[in-house]
Design an enzyme around this catalytic site. Structure first.
Site, PDB file in Angstrom:
ATOM      1  N   PHE A 135      50.531  21.159  31.783  1.00 50.59           N
ATOM      2  CA  PHE A 135      49.705  21.935  32.707  1.00 50.59           C
ATOM      3  C   PHE A 135      48.273  21.898  32.200  1.00 50.59           C
ATOM      4  CE2 PHE A 135      47.645  25.480  34.730  1.00 50.59           C
ATOM      5  CZ  PHE A 135      48.090  25.357  36.034  1.00 50.59           C
ATOM      6  N   ASP A 220      44.668  19.628  24.496  1.00 54.37           N
ATOM      7  CA  ASP A 220      44.442  20.799  25.338  1.00 54.37           C
ATOM      8  C   ASP A 220      45.041  21.996  24.594  1.00 54.37           C
ATOM      9  OD1 ASP A 220      44.758  22.917  27.079  1.00 54.37           O
ATOM     10  OD2 ASP A 220      45.271  21.667  28.814  1.00 54.37           O
ATOM     11  N   LYS A 249      41.554  30.652  27.723  1.00 51.42           N
ATOM     12  CA  LYS A 249      42.519  31.766  27.549  1.00 51.42           C
ATOM     13  C   LYS A 249      42.104  32.762  26.466  1.00 51.42           C
ATOM     14  CE  LYS A 249      46.629  29.834  29.713  1.00 51.42           C
ATOM     15  NZ  LYS A 249      46.818  30.737  30.826  1.00 51.42           N
TER      16      LYS A 249
HETATM   17  C1  LIG Z   1      47.403  24.295  28.515  1.00 51.25           C
HETATM   18  C2  LIG Z   1      46.583  24.765  29.677  1.00 51.25           C
HETATM   19  N1  LIG Z   1      45.537  24.036  30.088  1.00 51.25           N
HETATM   20  C3  LIG Z   1      44.769  24.428  31.122  1.00 51.25           C
HETATM   21  C4  LIG Z   1      45.018  25.590  31.805  1.00 51.25           C
HETATM   22  C5  LIG Z   1      44.136  26.005  32.948  1.00 51.25           C
HETATM   23  O1  LIG Z   1      43.349  27.078  32.571  1.00 51.25           O
HETATM   24  P1  LIG Z   1      42.606  27.948  33.694  1.00 51.25           P
HETATM   25  O2  LIG Z   1      43.649  28.637  34.492  1.00 51.25           O
HETATM   26  O3  LIG Z   1      41.731  28.876  32.897  1.00 51.25           O
HETATM   27  O4  LIG Z   1      41.788  26.997  34.508  1.00 51.25           O
HETATM   28  C6  LIG Z   1      46.108  26.379  31.417  1.00 51.25           C
HETATM   29  C7  LIG Z   1      46.444  27.600  32.160  1.00 51.25           C
HETATM   30  O5  LIG Z   1      47.523  28.103  32.131  1.00 51.25           O
HETATM   31  C8  LIG Z   1      46.906  25.964  30.329  1.00 51.25           C
HETATM   32  O6  LIG Z   1      47.963  26.678  29.919  1.00 51.25           O
END
Ligand SMILES: Cc1ncc(COP(=O)(O)O)c(C=O)c1O
Length: 399
Positions: A135, A220, A249
């Site tokens: 994700f 990420d 986050k």
């Molecule tokens: C690993 C990861 N990357 C990216 C995101 C996307 O972040 P945002 O919702 O702040 O755009 C999330 C959100 O859950 C995530 O868990």
């Protein structure tokens, strides 16, 4: 009493599948709804409230900065943003930072940087290999990066330049690498995809492959970073260093802020090639600085390691007791419990009724992502509620 949920249905685009709960206040690991009922929060704003709700250090930083300077644009230098950048660089393996507003935006910046490197140094290579069940966010490009059909299907055709391959299999990455590949982008542990923990040597094998091919490794760490796994950054546990890393986050403990960081060699943007109006403004940077400084100064990752182990063994105990619990997995305070059938929603509702907020990460799994500052006492409380919930859900299952 105002029916806020009815008003939401009237005025809000109906896109968020919400739990029927209107929260009005939070403190530490507790939140209260509009009827005054208290809940123990093991979701923490989706792994965001790293210091819990309204931690005084964050609240004071925001209040003070709000009275001093909020927004200037990135046409000017501001002190909180520079202090945040220095703190992140001095405590990581990366050399430079760009501060933005969210996770998706951090990943967009990371992929743009990798593509820019590809265009300048890798004969125009632009493809990024990502994992199935990953994700990476909700923008169109990050939807293409996210290897989950349910997010991609409604928006086809998606931007080109992403190849989704099986997670935890370096051979899949090798097979997908071509002379058009500029980077591999992975979560150290997949969060939204179900708390999927790879083999210990997976990331180091991917690192070796990226070095061999001269392509970038983007980690990420939006969910795994800022202490969530029991170290400030997840990569520290896998013996690898990323070329680019993304954060969001937990970075601002609830204030919306993200960042991408890179090694000097890969900082190839020319001035003006990327930018943001709000990114790293004085207000959000002050909150992020206060959060990260507290986490480092108070060894919050050390707490996560201890409390995380305590939670894990408590959940393992429940697994032994209830045979429909098939697996407990995760690291630090990113943990999931999986069942042999799709009872996640029923279990979530039963937890809610007993005052515990959890996340149903898959139809058959719950995820626990509490604030990083909780202690064993909160874990005991959550485990006692879960025990009752599993006991009642189990009776239903067997009926
Ligand atoms: C690993 C990861 N990357 C990216 C995101 C996307 O972040 P945002 O919702 O702040 O755009 C999330 C959100 O859950 C995530 O868990």
């Amino acid at each position: 009493m105002t029916d806020w949920q009815e008003l939401e249905r009237k005025y809000f685009i109906q896109i968020s599948p919400r739990t029927p709960l209107t929260l009005v206040r939070g403190e530490g690991a507790r939140v209260w709804d509009d009827s005054g009922k208290e809940y123990l929060d093991f979701i923490a704003g989706w792994a965001v409230n790293s210091l819990g709700h309204c931690h005084p250090v964050v609240a004071d930083a925001v209040a003070e900065q709000a009275r001093t300077l909020i927004q200037t644009s990135n046409q000017y230098y501001t002190v909180p943003q520079i202090k945040l950048a220095q703190l992140l660089v001095e405590n990581s393996c990366l050399d430079k930072v760009y501060v933005c507003n969210s996770g998706a935006e951090a990943n967009e910046g990371a992929v743009k940087l990798a593509r820019r490197y590809g265009s300048l140094k890798l004969n125009g290579a632009y493809e990024v290999i990502t994992a199935m069940n990953s994700f990476h966010g909700r923008t169109l490009a990050m939807t293409a990066a996210t290897g989950q059909e349910k997010f991609q299907k409604p928006y086809n055709p998606l931007p080109v330049g992403f190849r989704n391959v099986a997670f935890n299999d370096v051979e899949e990455i090798k097979a997908a690498t071509t002379d058009q590949t500029c980077a591999v982008m992975l979560e150290p542990i997949q969060g939204e995809g179900g708390v999927n923990v790879p083999d210990d040597n997976y990331l180091s094998e991917v690192r070796r492959w990226c070095d061999q091919k001269g392509i970038l490794l983007i980690l990420d760490e939006i969910q795994t970073g800022i202490g969530r796994l029991g170290t400030l950054f997840g990569y520290e546990q896998y013996g690898v260093e990323p070329d680019i890393m993304t954060l969001a986050k937990g970075l601002g403990s609830g204030v919306p802020v993200g960042a991408f960081m890179a090694k000097d060699k890969f900082c190839v943007f020319a001035p003006g090639e990327h930018g943001s109006t709000f990114g790293g403004n004085a207000l959000t940077s002050a909150a992020a600085y206060a959060t990260v400084k507290y986490i480092i100064d108070h060894d919050v990752p050390g707490n996560v390691k201890k409390v995380g182990q305590y939670l894990f063994s408590g959940l393992e105990g429940l697994k032994k007791k209830y045979r429909f619990v098939t697996e407990v997995r995760g690291r630090g305070l990113l943990v999931a419990m999986e069942f042999d059938s799709d009872i996640g929603a029923v279990a979530l509702t039963a937890c809610l009724e007993r005052g515990l907020l959890v996340n149903r990460v898959k139809p058959n799994a719950l995820r626990f992502i509490p604030p990083l500052v909780i202690g064993n006492k909160e874990v005991d409380e959550a485990l006692a509620i879960l025990d009752k919930v599993l006991s009642s859900v189990g009776k239903e299952v067997e009926r």
